[in-house]
Design an enzyme around this catalytic site. Structure first.
Site, short mmCIF file in Angstrom:
data_model
loop_
_atom_site.label_atom_id
_atom_site.label_comp_id
_atom_site.label_asym_id
_atom_site.label_seq_id
_atom_site.Cartn_x
_atom_site.Cartn_y
_atom_site.Cartn_z
N GLU A 105 51.68 55.30 2.23
CA GLU A 105 52.25 55.42 0.40
C GLU A 105 51.47 54.09 -0.40
O GLU A 105 51.18 54.63 -1.53
CB GLU A 105 53.91 55.85 0.41
CG GLU A 105 54.15 56.70 0.80
CD GLU A 105 55.37 56.98 0.38
OE1 GLU A 105 56.36 56.57 1.25
OE2 GLU A 105 55.94 57.79 -0.27
N GLU A 125 58.66 60.22 8.54
CA GLU A 125 60.05 60.73 7.61
C GLU A 125 61.17 61.46 7.95
O GLU A 125 61.94 61.44 7.78
CB GLU A 125 59.81 60.49 6.02
CG GLU A 125 60.07 59.07 5.20
CD GLU A 125 58.55 58.54 5.15
OE1 GLU A 125 57.31 59.29 5.80
OE2 GLU A 125 57.29 58.66 4.82
C1 3H9 Z 1 59.55 55.33 5.23
O1 3H9 Z 1 58.63 54.88 5.38
C2 3H9 Z 1 60.44 55.71 3.74
C3 3H9 Z 1 59.61 55.14 3.13
O2 3H9 Z 1 59.08 56.58 2.48
C4 3H9 Z 1 60.27 55.29 1.31
C5 3H9 Z 1 60.70 54.35 1.47
C6 3H9 Z 1 61.33 54.42 -0.20
N1 3H9 Z 1 61.87 49.60 11.03
O3 3H9 Z 1 58.41 51.43 18.71
P1 3H9 Z 1 57.92 49.96 19.52
C7 3H9 Z 1 60.53 47.93 15.57
S1 3H9 Z 1 60.31 55.47 6.15
C8 3H9 Z 1 62.68 49.14 11.56
O4 3H9 Z 1 58.78 49.63 20.31
P2 3H9 Z 1 55.14 50.70 19.57
C9 3H9 Z 1 61.00 48.54 16.56
O5 3H9 Z 1 62.54 48.90 16.25
C10 3H9 Z 1 60.25 54.55 8.01
N2 3H9 Z 1 61.92 48.43 12.59
O6 3H9 Z 1 56.13 49.52 19.36
C11 3H9 Z 1 60.85 47.17 17.10
O7 3H9 Z 1 61.89 46.11 17.28
P3 3H9 Z 1 62.25 45.51 18.80
C12 3H9 Z 1 58.93 55.09 8.48
C13 3H9 Z 1 61.16 49.05 12.90
O8 3H9 Z 1 54.27 49.94 19.59
C14 3H9 Z 1 59.00 47.51 17.46
O9 3H9 Z 1 59.41 47.31 15.60
N3 3H9 Z 1 58.24 54.28 9.76
C15 3H9 Z 1 60.84 50.08 12.76
O10 3H9 Z 1 55.95 51.39 20.44
C16 3H9 Z 1 57.97 47.85 18.22
O11 3H9 Z 1 58.56 49.37 18.03
C17 3H9 Z 1 59.01 55.17 11.30
O12 3H9 Z 1 59.64 55.70 10.55
C18 3H9 Z 1 60.91 50.49 11.26
N4 3H9 Z 1 60.26 51.54 10.39
O13 3H9 Z 1 55.64 51.66 18.10
C19 3H9 Z 1 58.08 53.94 11.53
N5 3H9 Z 1 59.42 50.34 13.11
O14 3H9 Z 1 61.16 45.13 19.44
C20 3H9 Z 1 58.39 54.05 12.96
C21 3H9 Z 1 59.36 50.04 14.44
O15 3H9 Z 1 63.01 44.48 17.64
N6 3H9 Z 1 57.79 53.54 13.95
N7 3H9 Z 1 60.13 49.06 13.89
O16 3H9 Z 1 63.34 46.36 19.32
C22 3H9 Z 1 57.55 53.76 15.09
O17 3H9 Z 1 57.19 54.59 14.81
C23 3H9 Z 1 56.50 52.60 15.86
O18 3H9 Z 1 58.04 51.87 16.03
C24 3H9 Z 1 55.31 52.65 15.99
C25 3H9 Z 1 55.27 51.43 17.19
C26 3H9 Z 1 54.41 53.49 15.98
C27 3H9 Z 1 54.83 51.76 14.66
#
Ligand code: 3H9
Length: 690
Positions: A105, A125
């Site tokens: 965004e 989301e």
């Molecule tokens: C949003 O953006 C709302 C907006 O539209 C509006 C706002 C007003 N938050 O998965 P991994 C941590 S909603 C917090 O093992 P990978 C994860 O817990 C959000 N933590 O690595 C882990 O921590 P730890 C939209 C997060 O390479 C570490 O990062 N975004 C978040 O297999 C590594 O993650 C999503 O939904 C987060 N958003 O995959 C993205 N993301 O090492 C969700 C990651 O302490 N995330 N962590 O356990 C993913 O899809 C995958 O984590 C990503 C990396 C592809 C990024």
């Protein structure tokens, strides 16, 4: 503390770098840092444009999911996006890694977007029960066609940028250095007239095409279990029909409403629980090397595991003493690859390569060449013990030995093997090459290095491991036993297996408990049920036993709780099952009453939560989130309800404790577990972590 957003100037262009490892989430410090940087740019006489770039592995991967449960703190992501869009000096977003949600965004609000090959863009989301809430629903349809916006926002999946260029997700793909390309692109925009995304209208020119795409999506999503998809459609419609500011406001209102909903809380819990479960415990040594795997057995589990090991690049030998069974297993493995090639999901070359690493043998001595041996023979304790004794004589001393058992005692197998530190449980779910869950069962003697190896293997196989302290039944069978027992009690009171299954499906399960039993086989389910011990000793399993005693063993035989046609695909309700149940009721002198779907759901959920709490009491499960994951991934518990433990928290634990106390006075099965009392004292939470 290191700065999470830095500002430097290069060739008259400000370089705004987000540095918040591991995935540059937009936490409060990052949001504040970005707003400050954009304000600084406005008054910086040394910079006439800017780039925003992520340090490390990715451009921001979105809002910080953990912060969504905390009180709001300004500036919000929409404020960051508005500040970027309003900047009088052009700002270019330079994307790499995973530009997701709020991260993308930001890019949409910027005045241009570049990415390197391999970047993935998406809006996850919807999988978290919310919508893109930082202007994404208003800006994206101004830049790309509504059908592409819909596909990205409603699926929640990400798209490779190479496919995104043609639909307008980025303006260009950079083969060389992303930062240099971003800086020169930003320089080229200095002094040019820039139309901010909010003022673009071209995508709205064909109003009827836009509206019919929304209408079609609405019809398709009529039965969606969550509210987020419909809210996304409302916002996209608003983008077309309302002024930009009003659309933004609607998006913000709906975002906040969804963010605070139970389903979004449940989905956040699932995200975090799944990340936490996959992490090996802190302080474990490095895993042992694994490249040669021997799988002992020839059933569905053995062949499914063989496929995932081949997919993961291991050399696999499948060992089965019965020649016919060995051939069948081999055909099953080859069949998986043939179907994948026929469906265009695998190239014939890859199929050949994978199968070149696969062999089947009757010679047990082949275990000697393996550094990982996976035992996948049927659930017969004596058979397994004898096998582990043989393994003790034939396996390499440093091989890791994994049993797929969910019923046998890992410690007993480890003793039979003679070197307990190398033995671990790895319970796969069938079909093992499809189902993501693996329970990693740690026995009394399992060494930290064996534990670390089991977690590394699970990760390599792309599975979701859940750590379990080895106990008969593990988390899965114990939970299934409690669930089945509650279902049986509802049936004895007056429900039918069919009304119970329908009630649990209407709660959101893919299958009800009797469908699960038929699929697994009633004898296996009964064996699992017997592993559960409650205060009153053995589970009763009266309904299950009555049906099994009538020779109805499940779907494979064509008869269980349901009757099946030849292929076993079409379950039919069967009056003779109802007669068997009626006989049990009259033996027990039970007068059937009306049992509503809500009663069934309440009882089954209460029983599952209480059993989960017992597993916490016994230390079999470490976290409530692990129990939830097993139910979600293993038995199709609806994701948006978060699993039995989270669902119970969301419904309030205190009234449930009272209900159990009341029932427990008449039937010891319902006596509440200590962990439930602790959770009530803990402020309605099963654990501080998850
Ligand atoms: C949003 O953006 C709302 C907006 O539209 C509006 C706002 C007003 N938050 O998965 P991994 C941590 S909603 C917090 O093992 P990978 C994860 O817990 C959000 N933590 O690595 C882990 O921590 P730890 C939209 C997060 O390479 C570490 O990062 N975004 C978040 O297999 C590594 O993650 C999503 O939904 C987060 N958003 O995959 C993205 N993301 O090492 C969700 C990651 O302490 N995330 N962590 O356990 C993913 O899809 C995958 O984590 C990503 C990396 C592809 C990024």
């Amino acid at each position: 503390m290191a700065e999470v957003v830095t500002y430097t100037v290069q060739d008259g262009v400000a370089v705004i770098t987000v540095d918040n490892p591991p995935v540059n989430t937009l936490n409060r410090a990052v949001r504040a840092g970005l707003v400050d940087a954009v304000n600084r740019l406005a008054g910086d006489i040394s910079a006439e444009a800017a780039v925003i770039i992520g340090k490390g592995r990715t451009f921001p991967a979105g809002a910080d999911i953990r912060e969504l449960d905390a009180p709001d703190q300004a500036p919000h992501v929409p404020d960051v996006c508005n500040a970027i869009e309003d900047s009088p000096k052009p700002i270019i977003a330079c994307l790499h890694g995973t530009a997701l949600g709020g991260g993308y965004e930001i890019a949409l609000a910027a005045h241009g977007r570049l990415a390197i090959p391999g970047t993935r863009i998406g809006f996850p989301e919807v999988t978290l029960g919310v919508l893109p809430g930082a202007g994404g629903t208003q800006r994206m349809p101004r830049l790309v066609k509504v059908k592409d916006t819909l596909s990205l926002m409603l699926s929640g999946t990400s798209r490779d940028v190479s496919k995104g260029l043609e639909i307008g997700l980025v303006d260009g793909i950079v083969e060389g250095d992303l930062l240099s390309a971003g800086v020169s692109h930003a320089r080229s925009m200095i002094g040019r007239n820039i139309t901010p995304t909010r003022d673009k209208r071209e995508m709205f020119e064909n109003v009827s095409e836009y509206q019919s795409a929304i209408l079609a999506a609405r019809e398709e999503l009529q039965n969606s279990p969550t509210r987020a998809p419909a809210a996304i459609l409302d916002c996209l419609e608003a983008a077309l029909l309302m002024p930009f500011e009003a659309g933004l406001q609607l998006e913000r209102d709906l975002f906040l409403e969804l963010r605070d909903s139970d389903e979004a809380k449940a989905l956040r819990h699932v995200f975090l629980a799944s990340r936490l479960a996959s992490k090996p415990r802190e302080g474990l040594p490095l895993p042992r090397k694994v490249s040669n795997v021997a799988i002992i057995g020839s059933g569905d589990t053995a062949s499914g595991i063989a496929v995932c090991c081949l997919d993961a690049g291991f050399k696999v030998v499948l060992i089965e003493h019965n020649g016919g069974a060995a051939l069948q297993a081999s055909a099953r493995v080859k069949g998986v690859y043939t179907r994948a090639v026929d469906r265009g999901r695998l190239s014939p070359g890859t199929q050949r390569e994978r199968l070149s690493r696969f062999s089947v043998t009757r010679e047990f001595s082949n275990v000697a060449g393996a550094d990982l041996i996976i035992e996948a023979v049927p659930e017969d304790e004596d058979l397994k013990v004898a096998l582990f004794q043989r393994l003790g004589e034939a396996a390499q001393t440093d091989a890791t030995i994994a049993s797929t058992t969910s019923l046998a005692d890992i410690d007993q197998l480890a003793d039979a093997y003679g070197q307990p530190d190398n033995v671990v449980g790895m319970h796969f779910f069938d079909p093992a090459h499809v189902q993501p869950l693996v329970e990693v069962a740690i026995g009394t003697g399992t060494s930290p290095q064996t534990e670390s190896t089991a977690f590394a293997v699970a990760a390599h196989l792309r599975k979701k491991p859940v750590r379990v302290t080895a106990t008969a039944g593990l988390i899965s069978n114990r939970m299934l036993a409690a669930y089945g027992e509650a279902a049986d009690r509802a049936v004895l009171r007056g429900a039918t297996p069919y009304s119970v299954d329908a009630a649990m499906r209407s709660y959101g399960f893919k299958q009800g408990p009797y469908q699960i039993a038929d699929q697994a086989g009633l004898d296996l389910i009964l064996a699992g049920r017997r592993k559960a011990q409650w205060l009153n000793g053995e589970p009763k399993a009266q309904v299950l036993k009555a049906v099994l005693d009538a020779g109805r063993t499940g779907r494979a035989k064509g008869f269980g709780f349901y009757a099946y046609d030849e292929g076993g695909s079409q379950p039919r309700q069967d009056r003779s099952v109802l007669a068997l149940i009626e006989a049990v009721r009259s033996n027990l002198m039970i007068q059937p009453q009306r049992v509503s779907a809500v009663d069934v759901q309440t009882d089954c959920l209460l029983a599952m939560m209480n059993e989960g709490a017992r597993l916490l009491d016994e230390g079999v499960a470490e976290r409530a989130g692990d129990i939830d994951l097993v139910m979600l991934l293993g038995f199709g518990f609806p994701r948006h309800k978060g699993g039995p433990m989270k669902a119970a928290e969301l419904n309030g634990l205190l009234p449930q404790l009272r209900k159990l106390e009341k029932r427990g006075r008449e039937d010891l099965y319902w006596v509440p577990a200590e962990a439930l009392r602790d959770a009530v004292k803990n402020g309605n939470r099963f654990s501080e972590v998850l």
